[in-house]
Every structure is written in structure tokens, then in C-alpha cells.
Design an enzyme around this catalytic site. Structure first.
Site, PDB file in Angstrom:
ATOM      1  CG  HIS A 175     -60.217-118.968  -4.177  1.00 20.72           C
ATOM      2  ND1 HIS A 175     -60.904-118.365  -3.145  1.00 20.72           N
ATOM      3  CD2 HIS A 175     -60.471-120.297  -4.054  1.00 20.72           C
ATOM      4  CE1 HIS A 175     -61.539-119.290  -2.426  1.00 20.72           C
ATOM      5  NE2 HIS A 175     -61.292-120.472  -2.959  1.00 20.72           N
ATOM      6  CG  ASP A 182     -63.137-122.077   0.153  1.00 15.96           C
ATOM      7  OD1 ASP A 182     -62.325-121.912  -0.767  1.00 15.96           O
ATOM      8  OD2 ASP A 182     -64.367-122.131  -0.026  1.00 15.96           O
ATOM      9  CD  GLU A 223     -63.208-120.398  -6.090  1.00 21.28           C
ATOM     10  OE1 GLU A 223     -63.345-121.605  -6.346  1.00 21.28           O
ATOM     11  OE2 GLU A 223     -63.659-119.871  -5.044  1.00 21.28           O
ATOM     12  CD  GLU A 224     -65.419-119.184  -2.211  1.00 21.59           C
ATOM     13  OE1 GLU A 224     -66.300-119.844  -2.802  1.00 21.59           O
ATOM     14  OE2 GLU A 224     -64.670-119.678  -1.349  1.00 21.59           O
ATOM     15  CG  ASP A 276     -60.038-123.841  -3.911  1.00 22.70           C
ATOM     16  OD1 ASP A 276     -60.111-123.488  -2.721  1.00 22.70           O
ATOM     17  OD2 ASP A 276     -60.948-123.640  -4.725  1.00 22.70           O
ATOM     18  CG  HIS A 328     -68.810-121.310   1.264  1.00 24.44           C
ATOM     19  ND1 HIS A 328     -69.444-121.743   0.120  1.00 24.44           N
ATOM     20  CD2 HIS A 328     -67.496-121.147   0.908  1.00 24.44           C
ATOM     21  CE1 HIS A 328     -68.573-121.841  -0.872  1.00 24.44           C
ATOM     22  NE2 HIS A 328     -67.379-121.489  -0.399  1.00 24.44           N
TER      23      HIS A 328
END
Length: 678
Positions: free
Chosen positions: A255, A275, A309-310, A337, A415
Site C-alpha cells: 500500500h 508503513d 489501506e490505512e 507491507d 502511525h
């Protein structure tokens, strides 16, 4: 029988065990939701788009922050991470039997939920997101995860292309991967799906990948915009056209978006180096090496950078569902990923995900590691990541075989603004391992054009059907069958499914519409060719789509004058079990001689929510019934069992049926598959 409940003064009404379980599930959800609210607090501070600034940012870019979004998540994630933000929870199950919950949340809460799952469950993803409740319910209704996880697909996952793969591995360059991670994590404040940065990053990836093709006419790139809830962020698809098997598709993806608990909208601080800039960078290196070598695949290969995706696997789900609706034949998907964080406490070099993945493809990933990485002293272990943890889950839900390697213990800075290359040691060393495995997957599943016969899946085994066959109008599937000296009554039979497939057979070389030894061109998939006195050697069989067909089976068989040894015959076509109805699933056995043995083995896989409704019998070609299950088990779900039956009074040849009789209301299901071995 059904348990009954009666209200005060009311008549009793029948409730199926599923209904009873759902009521119990509802009560547990309510109790869990209250606990989650007390523990987390609805009004607690959240990340990213939460709060007045985040809401204002969404409004400025034309989004409704309070628009309802419908999530499908696991019961565990709902109770641990989602409940405090959700309303109207509805308990559900997918076809794997997983306990799921469908909930409604406000649009601006999605970043909160992603962050909660990361903090409390130490993983990413965790849900699918939809714009309407109807879309979410349709997704679950059409979910084919059970087939994707359990079935063995037409493709054979073989390791025999070392001549292509081995030279590639030494070309993997850490600096190239590091450069791509650096660009993606520093050139944009974020790659969030609803920002201009998210779209610009997608455009850069498309252009970068296409530049690596250096003008090749068999390589194309596109921005996929068929995702209705991906805002302005497209997914990226680079296609390398296949040669011998162009209708079989291999997918490698990761992603391209990022998310963070800091800032909102255009100003969100979400570098997303691990990520998933690392996954995209790893794919970029795989593309560079393969195309620079001049490699052309037998199968069509698609590299994908997924949008959004998130916030619920939106981009990958849109692509996978699109491929499903078009009847495309995806033979394997590898997800990249997070590839660059190497934890100091990691017990093995890499891990392979075993849940929500196709078991045969997972074993293929293990075999690739053993063949290409283990000799260097690297180690691999198994792990799981839960429901909807990354984009491979989208392909699994659509019924395609998918799997994923894992970098190891989760990077603690995901994140957050601290998901940077510097916080992973400033190098892309760990990602080089993934690039090598990506190249191995690419070379061994895509194969190399002109390097030999098309890869496994085209070779027929005597008496064993190839099932689940599909092709678009004008396209063809090619197979071969080796026939020994002395064989007689060679037959090729196609059947089942929908559409119109024509059958062509030729000895020694591929047939065509006009040059063949036998052809059968009726108006359905039911075609047959018989050659009474076949020669010894290879027969080539072509199943060509006069109009688009799907769900077809093809079997080749012949007589040898003996019993033919032990054979397993399988039917994987779904047959719906309706209330108070009887359904048969047939298997044709031909080319055998004599009677069946006294120890024949029958394996059944039946999906149904009330075993006590069902009577299951094996029906011999002469109509004799052999009971397998007789309305026992009460409200237990599903029948998965193997039985041994004395069939010595029955001839082997003929049509055998698995017959299921439903004798009760309120619960339905299907024959998922069955097989007989004798």
C-alpha cells in the site's frame, strides 16, 4: 428441532441456533461495548482527523467528517479498539466461521480507530470500510475467503526457475531501496488517501515504475480510479504482459498511503517510512532488476500500489472485487507491507503469515525461503496478524490465493511522526531480504517466457478433474495428458459451470479451431471427445471460450485393461443447500475396470448452520445409498469429515453423487467440496 422462546403471553416462535448464537453475541457485544466505553472514554483525545482542527480540515477539502462509514471488523478488535467510536453493532460470521461485527462510525473517527488498533493490538489494519451498509453486507454475502484459504488452485507452485532467479538475487542494492524510502517519506508531509500529497505520491510511483520499463511495449502503467471511497487517491498498477499463459495473473503489491496520530489533513505528519514506503520501495527494486534483465514472463504479472489501506483496505478491495466480477484468473498474490524494521528481539529473520491466507501458497512462500534464503543462514517462522490486517486479506475475501511475509515484531513507531528511516537505523538492509524473496516469487510463479512448457496446472492427471476453469470470450486454456502404450478409449470431458466452452484435441502438438484430431463445439460447457485407439504420447487439449465461461471442469481418462491404481476424484463446485430440499454433487469416473474396494475413502466439506437438518449419502452409479451423516449433531455448524465405506459390490465406472437432504426450516448452506478415493 429448534429451541423456542415465548414472550409473556405470546406464542412460542422457532429460533435457529444461529439466531440464538447471535442473540448471545449481541449481549456479549453490549457488555463489551460498555466496558470499552468506560475504559477508553468516548470523549478521549484521538489522533489525526479527530478534534475541531481535523474536522475543519476535512470540511476544507470537501469531505463530510460526520458521514457514516461502515466497518467490518473482528469481534475481538471491536471490543478492544472500535467500540468506543462505533454505533449499531451487528454480529456476523464470514464463511470461515470468524466472528465479525458490522458497525457504523463517523468518517472523522477512522484515524482514531487505526491508531487504537495499533496501540492496543500491536498491528495494522483490522477492518474493511464501506460507504454504505448495503455494500458492507454485500461484501460479506459474497465473501469467498473459505475457498481462498482452503482450496488448491489450478496453478502448481513449483520451484524450477533458478536460472532466472539466482542471477537476480545478487543485483539487489540496498541504496536503491533506501533512496525510494527516503523520497516517499520525506518529499511529502504524508501520503494520506484524502490529501493532495497522497495523490501526488501515487502519480510519482506510477511514473517511477513505468520509467523502469524503458519503453517496453509489453509493459503498461495505470492509475486505478475504480474505488468509490478512496477519495482522490488512485491505486497504481504496472502490468507486464504474459506470453504462454497471459490469462493467468500474478500479483505483487503493497500500500502506498500513510497515516499518523499527529496533525490532520494536508498538514498530517505521517512519513510512513516503514508503513509502507518500505514495501513500495522493495517492489520498485524488484521491478528494476526484473525488467533490466530483459525478463519476459509466461504469466501476466501485475505490480500494485494500493490506495487507502490505512482506512479499511479500500484500494485493494476495490481491485480484488473488480477482478472477481470480471472473472480474472489470479493464481497468486504476494503482499509487501512493512519490510524494513528489524527488531533487536526478533527470534527469526522473517515470518510468514498463516491466517487469512491460502495454505498452499503459504507453503510455497516457505519453500521459496528454504530454496533461496536459508542457505545464507537466514531463518523463517510462522505468525498471524488477525482479521483484515493488510491488503492480502482483500484478495482472500474475493476468493483468490494470497499470502504475506512479515518483517518480525512490530515497529513501535508506526502511525506516528517517528516512523522514519532514521529510526530504523538509517539503512534499508532488512528490506533487501524481502526484495530477494519478491524476485524469487516473481520468477518462480511468473516463470520465464520460452524457457519450457507452461508451468504446472496445464498437465492433466488420468481421471482427475481440473476444476474452477474460466476464460473470457475468445481466450483459451491449454492442457496436456500423457497417454501410455496400449491405452484405449481416451476421453476428454468438460462440464459444469456457466457459459460456452468448446473442446479441441490433437496428438503431439497444440490444436486449433481448424487443425485438430477431435473437436466438440456445443452451446454449453458440456463437451466430450473420444479417441478409441490413441497413440502413445502427449495429447494436447484446448478449452476455448466461444463465450465467457466459468466454473467448468475438465477431465481426461483412458482404459488400460487394469484397475488404474488408487485415484482421488474431487468436485469443488458449490451446490446450494436450500431449506427442505435435496441436492446432488456428481463425480464422473471412467476408464477404470472392476469393482470399487472395501475401504474406499470419502471426504466431505459441507457449510451449513444446523447439522441436525442434514442427511448425507454417497449414491453409487446404480443408485445404492451409503450413509455418511444422518441428522445428528443438533445445532453444530458444518460437516467436515472423512469416512471409509465398503463399496466392493459397486463398479468403479459411472457417475457417483454426494446427496444432501435438508429436512428443516431456518438454516441453509452449500456443498463446498467432496472427494472419493479408490
Amino acid at each position: 428441532m429448534r429451541k423456542t422462546l415465548a414472550g409473556d403471553g405470546g406464542a412460542a416462535r422457532a429460533l435457529s441456533p444461529r439466531t440464538l448464537r447471535r442473540r448471545t453475541f449481541h449481549a456479549r457485544l453490549l457488555a463489551g461495548s460498555i466496558a470499552a466505553l468506560l475504559a477508553g472514554g468516548v470523549f478521549g483525545h484521538g489522533p489525526a482527523e479527530d478534534g475541531p482542527a481535523g474536522i475543519a480540515a476535512m470540511q476544507q477539502r470537501g469531505e463530510d467528517p460526520f458521514a457514516p462509514v461502515y466497518l467490518v471488523t473482528s469481534r475481538d478488535s471491536y471490543l478492544r479498539s472500535v467500540a468506543e467510536f462505533a454505533r449499531a453493532p451487528k454480529p456476523l460470521q464470514d464463511r470461515l466461521g470468524s466472528e465479525l461485527v458490522l458497525v457504523e462510525v463517523d468518517n472523522f473517527r477512522l484515524a482514531d480507530i487505526s491508531q487504537r488498533i495499533h496501540e492496543r493490538e500491536h498491528r495494522c489494519g483490522g477492518y474493511f470500510a464501506f460507504a454504505t451498509r448495503a455494500e458492507a453486507e454485500a461484501f460479506l454475502q459474497d465473501n469467498a475467503a473459505d475457498k481462498a484459504v482452503r482450496n488448491q488452485f489450478l496453478a502448481v507452485y513449483s520451484i524450477d526457475n533458478q536460472a532466472t532467479v539466482n542471477p537476480w538475487l545478487g543485483q539487489v542494492t540496498e541504496a536503491n531501496i533506501r533512496s525510494s524510502i527516503t523520497h516517499l517519506s520525506t518529499s511529502y508531509p504524508n501520503r494520506y488517501y484524502a490529501t493532495t500529497h497522497g495523490r501526488n505520491a501515487a502519480t510519482w510511483i506510477r511514473d517511477k515504475w513505468l520509467s523502469l520499463a524503458n519503453g517496453r511495449s509489453d509493459v503498461t502503467a495505470e492509475l486505478f480510479t475504480g474505488c468509490s471511497n478512496c477519495s482522490t487517491q488512485p491505486s497504481v498498477i504496472l502490468t507486464v504482459q504474459g506470453n504462454e499463459l497471459p490469462n493467468e495473473i500474478v500479483v505483487l503489491g503493497g500500500h502506498l498511503d500513510s497515516i499518523s496520530n499527529s496533525g490532520s489533513g494536508e498538514s498530517m505528519n505521517a512519513p510512513g517510512a516503514d508503513d509502507d514506503a518500505s514495501g513500495i520501495a522493495t517492489l520498485t527494486e524488484v521491478i528494476r532488476i526484473a525488467l533490466a534483465s530483459g525478463w519476459k514472463p509466461q504469466r501476466t504479472v501485475k505490480f500494485m500500489g494500493y490506495a487507502a489501506e490505512e482506512v479499511g483496505l479500500r484500494g485493494s478491495n476495490a481491485i480484488a472485487q473488480s477482478f472477481k466480477s470480471q472473472g480474472k484468473n489470479v493464481v497468486g498474490v504476494l503482499q509487501m507491507d512493512m519490510t524494513n524494521y528489524r527488531a533487536s528481539n526478533a527470534s527469526t529473520t522473517l515470518r510468514v503469515m498463516t491466517d487469512y491466507s491460502n495454505a498452499t501458497l503459504v507453503q510455497f512462500l516457505r519453500d521459496l525461503f528454504a530454496a533461496y534464503m536459508a542457505p545464507s543462514g537466514l531463518t523463517l517462522s510462522n505468525t498471524s496478524c488477525g482479521y483484515g490486517c493488510s491488503d492480502h486479506a482483500s484478495w482472500t475475501s474475493a476468493g483468490f490465493p494470497a499470502a504475506m511475509y512479515d518483517e518480525g515484531p512490530t515497529f513501535p513507531n508506526l502511525h506516528t511522526p517517528n516512523d522514519t528511516l532514521a529510526n530504523m537505523g538509517g539503512t534499508a538492509n532488512h528490506s533487501t531480504n524481502f526484495a530477494k524473496l519478491g524476485l524469487a516469487f516473481l520468477g518462480e510463479l511468473g516463470k520465464t517466457a520460452g524457457s519450457g512448457p507452461p508451468p504446472g496446472g496445464n498437465a492433466l492427471t488420468k481421471g482427475v478433474p481440473k476444476t474452477g476453469l474460466a476464460a473470457s470470450a475468445g481466450q483459451a486454456l491449454d492442457f496436456t495428458l500423457d497417454v501410455p502404450a496400449g491405452a484405449s478409449n481416451l476421453t476428454f470431458t468438460s462440464s459444469g459451470g456457466s457459459g460456452d466452452a468448446d473442446l479441441f484435441v490433437k496428438f503431439g502438438s497444440a490444436p486449433s479451431d481448424t487443425v485438430n484430431d477431435c473437436k466438440s463445439t456445443g452451446s454449453t460447457n458440456a463437451e466430450s471427445c473420444t479417441i478409441a485407439t490413441p497413440g502413445a504420447g502427449t495429447y494436447h487439449v484446448r478449452l476455448k471460450a466461444y463465450s465467457t465461461f466459468s466454473g467448468a471442469s475438465l477431465v481426461g481418462d483412458y482404459s488400460t485393461g487394469g484397475g488404474g491404481g488408487t485415484q482421488t476424484y474431487t468436485n469443488t463446485t458449490d451446490y446450494t443447500i436450500s431449506d427442505n430440499a435435496t441436492v446432488n454433487s456428481p463425480i464422473l469416473v471412467s476408464g477404470r475396470s472392476g469393482n470399487a474396494p472395501s475401504n474406499a475413502s470419502v471426504t466431505v466439506a459441507i457449510v451449513h448452520t444446523y447439522q441436525g437438518d442434514l442427511k448425507v449419502d454417497l449414491v453409487a452409479p446404480d443408485g445404492t445409498l451409503y450413509n455418511i451423516h444422518n441428522r445428528s449433531g443438533g445445532g453444530t455448524d458444518n460437516i467436515n469429515k472423512t469416512v471409509t465405506l465398503n463399496l466392493s459390490s459397486e463398479l468403479l465406472n459411472g457417475t457417483w453423487n454426494l446427496r444432501v437432504n435438508d429436512n428443516g426450516p431456518g438454516d441453509v448452506g452449500k456443498i463446498d467440496s467432496w472427494s472419493i478415493t479408490f
